[in-house]
Write an enzyme that holds these catalytic residues in place. Structure first.
Site, short mmCIF file in Angstrom:
data_model
loop_
_atom_site.label_atom_id
_atom_site.label_comp_id
_atom_site.label_asym_id
_atom_site.label_seq_id
_atom_site.Cartn_x
_atom_site.Cartn_y
_atom_site.Cartn_z
N ALA A 161 0.79 -1.24 0.00
CA ALA A 161 0.00 0.00 0.00
C ALA A 161 0.82 1.27 0.00
O ALA A 161 0.25 2.36 0.08
CB ALA A 161 -0.92 0.01 1.23
N TYR B 288 9.45 -9.41 -21.07
CA TYR B 288 8.35 -9.31 -20.10
C TYR B 288 7.36 -10.46 -20.27
O TYR B 288 7.49 -11.50 -19.63
CB TYR B 288 7.66 -7.94 -20.18
CG TYR B 288 6.95 -7.64 -18.88
CD1 TYR B 288 7.59 -6.94 -17.87
CD2 TYR B 288 5.68 -8.13 -18.62
CE1 TYR B 288 6.99 -6.71 -16.65
CE2 TYR B 288 5.06 -7.91 -17.41
CZ TYR B 288 5.71 -7.20 -16.43
OH TYR B 288 5.11 -7.01 -15.22
#
Length: 397
Positions: free
Chosen positions: A49, A235
Site C-alpha cells: 500500500a 516481459y
C-alpha cells in the site's frame, strides 16, 4: 538536514519527506476533483500500500469512496541522520490526510508473505473493521520466503527459451546500448513464479475467508502488466511473464471462492509507468521514455492515480467493466492503441546517444523517477532543513 537526490542505478538512495507528502497531496487532490465513486468500497485492505499503484489504490478508496483502509507494506523508518524509504513517508502523509478527514487509516509494516503478518492483519480487521469488502494485491518484491517451507525464492528478469538482444538506456551514463540477456533456467522460472505469481494472493484470500473477515460480495484485484510486442521478449514471454500467467490461472480459483457469496476476483492490467519495479527491468526506461513522448503529444498520458481512479470507476465498481477475453480488467487501452504502438516502434531503432532527448521524453522519465523519492515536486523547498525522522501515527504495533 538538507536532503538532495543521490541516484545509484535504478534506485535513489535518498528520499525527501516533504516531497513525498506533497506527492500524496497531489494524488488526493486529483481524486477529490474527479468526484465520488458510485457504490465504491467502504472497508479496504491494500497489500503493498505504500508506493505506486498500491498507494494510488489506497488513496482512491479513501478519498473517492470515504473508505476505511488498512495498508500492509515493508518499509524502513528514517532516523535523525538517515531518510526513510519513500513508502514510509508516503504512508505517514496518507495517515495525516486521512485522519484530518476523519477516516480510519491503520498500517502494518512487515513481510506480507509471512504467516505472522497475515495473522496480525486478520486480528486488526476483526478488532477494528469486522470485515473488508475489497482486497487489493499490489506486492512487488524481488524475493519471497515461503511461509510453509521456509524456502527463499529469488525472481529474475530473463527471457525464456532463447537469448535476446535488447536496446535500452544506461540511465547512469545516459547512453543507448544493446545488451544480451541469456535465457532463464527452469529453476529460475519456477522461483520467479513463486515470488511474483498468484500463490501468495491465493493464500491471503484463503486466510481471510477462513477467518471470516471477507464481507459478502467482497471483491479482490491483483495488478499486472502485459505490454505489447516491443516489451514481450523480456516481459510477457520472459520469466516475469510466466509469473503473470500464473496469476491468470490462480484468479480462477479465487473468483470461484468469492462468487459463492456474490463476490468477484479480477486481474487488472495497468499501463506502463515509472515505478521502482519497472525501473529495474531492462529496456523499460527506453520504452517508457518513448511512450511518454508519444502519449503526451496525443494528450493521453496518465500516471498511477489516473489509472487507478479509472479502474475503480470504470470497472471494479461499474456494472459494465472493461474486460478482455481472458476476463481481465483492462485500463491500458490508451497505451496499447495501434497508433501509439506504431509510433513508438517507428522511433525505437532511431534513438541514439545524440538524439536521446530529442526523440524521447527521457527528461520526463527522469523527472517521474525522482518524484518517486519525493524530489522535483512543485512547491517544495529543497534547500530547507527537514527532519527525516517522521512517524506513522496509526502503525499497528
Amino acid at each position: 538536514m538538507i536532503i538532495k537526490p543521490r541516484v545509484r542505478g535504478f534506485i535513489c538512495v535518498t528520499t525527501h519527506p516533504a516531497g513525498c507528502e506533497a506527492n500524496v497531496r497531489q494524488q488526493i487532490d486529483y481524486v477529490k476533483a474527479q468526484g465520488p465513486i458510485a457504490n465504491g468500497p467502504k472497508k479496504v485492505l491494500v497489500l503493498g500500500a505504500s508506493t505506486g499503484y498500491g498507494l494510488a489504490a489506497r488513496i482512491t478508496a479513501a478519498f473517492g469512496s470515504d473508505a476505511a483502509t488498512l495498508g500492509v507494506f515493508f518499509e524502513r523508518a528514517g532516523t535523525e541522520t538517515k531518510p526513510a524509504t519513500p513508502g514510509w513517508y508516503n504512508t505517514a502523509a496518507f495517515d495525516k490526510f486521512a485522519t484530518e478527514k476523519g477516516l480510519y487509516a491503520k498500517s502494518i509494516n512487515g513481510d506480507a508473505f509471512s504467516r505472522d503478518i497475515k495473522a496480525k492483519t486478520i486480528e486488526t480487521i476483526k478488532n477494528d473493521l469486522g470485515q473488508v469488502d475489497l482486497v487489493v494485491y499490489s506486492l512487488a518484491a524481488p524475493r519471497r520466503t515461503h511461509p510453509e517451507t521456509g524456502q527463499v525464492f529469488n525472481s529474475v528478469l530473463k527471457p525464456v527459451g532463447q537469448s535476446v538482444t535488447l536496446r535500452g538506456i544506461d540511465t547512469d551514463k545516459e547512453v543507448v546500448k544493446e545488451s544480451v540477456f541469456e535465457p532463464a533456467t527452469q529453476e529460475e522460472i519456477d522461483n520467479t513464479v513463486a515470488v511474483m505469481g498468484g500463490e501468495d494472493w491465493q493464500m491471503w484470500i484463503d486466510a481471510l475467508a477462513e477467518a471470516g473477515v471477507l464481507a459478502p460480495g467482497a471483491k479482490t484485484t491483483a495488478f499486472t502488466y502485459l505490454g505489447e510486442k516491443i516489451t514481450h521478449d523480456i516481459y510477457w514471454n520472459g520469466s516475469i511473464g510466466a509469473a503473470k500467467k500464473d496469476l491468470d490461472e490462480k484468479v480462477l480459483g479465487i473468483r470461484e471462492k468469492l462468487a459463492a457469496s456474490g463476490g468477484d476476483a479480477r486481474v487488472a492490467v495497468l499501463k506502463a509507468l515509472v515505478t521502482q519495479a519497472s525501473s529495474a527491468i531492462p529496456m523499460m526506461p527506453l520504452y517508457l521514455s518513448l511512450l511518454f513522448k508519444v502519449m503526451k503529444a496525443k494528450g493521453t498520458h496518465e500516471g498511477c492515480i489516473e489509472q487507478i481512479y479509472g479502474l475503480y470507476k470504470d470497472s471494479l465498481y461499474n456494472a459494465s467493466p472493461r474486460l478482455d477475453e481472458e476476463g481481465r480488467v483492462r485500463t491500458d487501452q490508451k497505451e496499447l492503441s495501434p497508433e501509439v504502438q506504431s509510433e513508438v516502434s517507428a522511433l525505437w531503432d532511431k534513438v541514439t546517444n545524440e538524439n536521446l532527448y530529442e526523440l524521447t521524453d527521457f527528461a520526463g522519465y527522469k523527472h517521474e523517477f525522482l518524484r518517486l523519492f519525493g524530489f522535483e515536486i512543485e512547491g517544495v523547498d529543497y534547500d530547507a532543513d527537514v527532519n527525516p525522522d517522521v512517524q506513522i501515527p496509526h502503525l499497528v504495533a
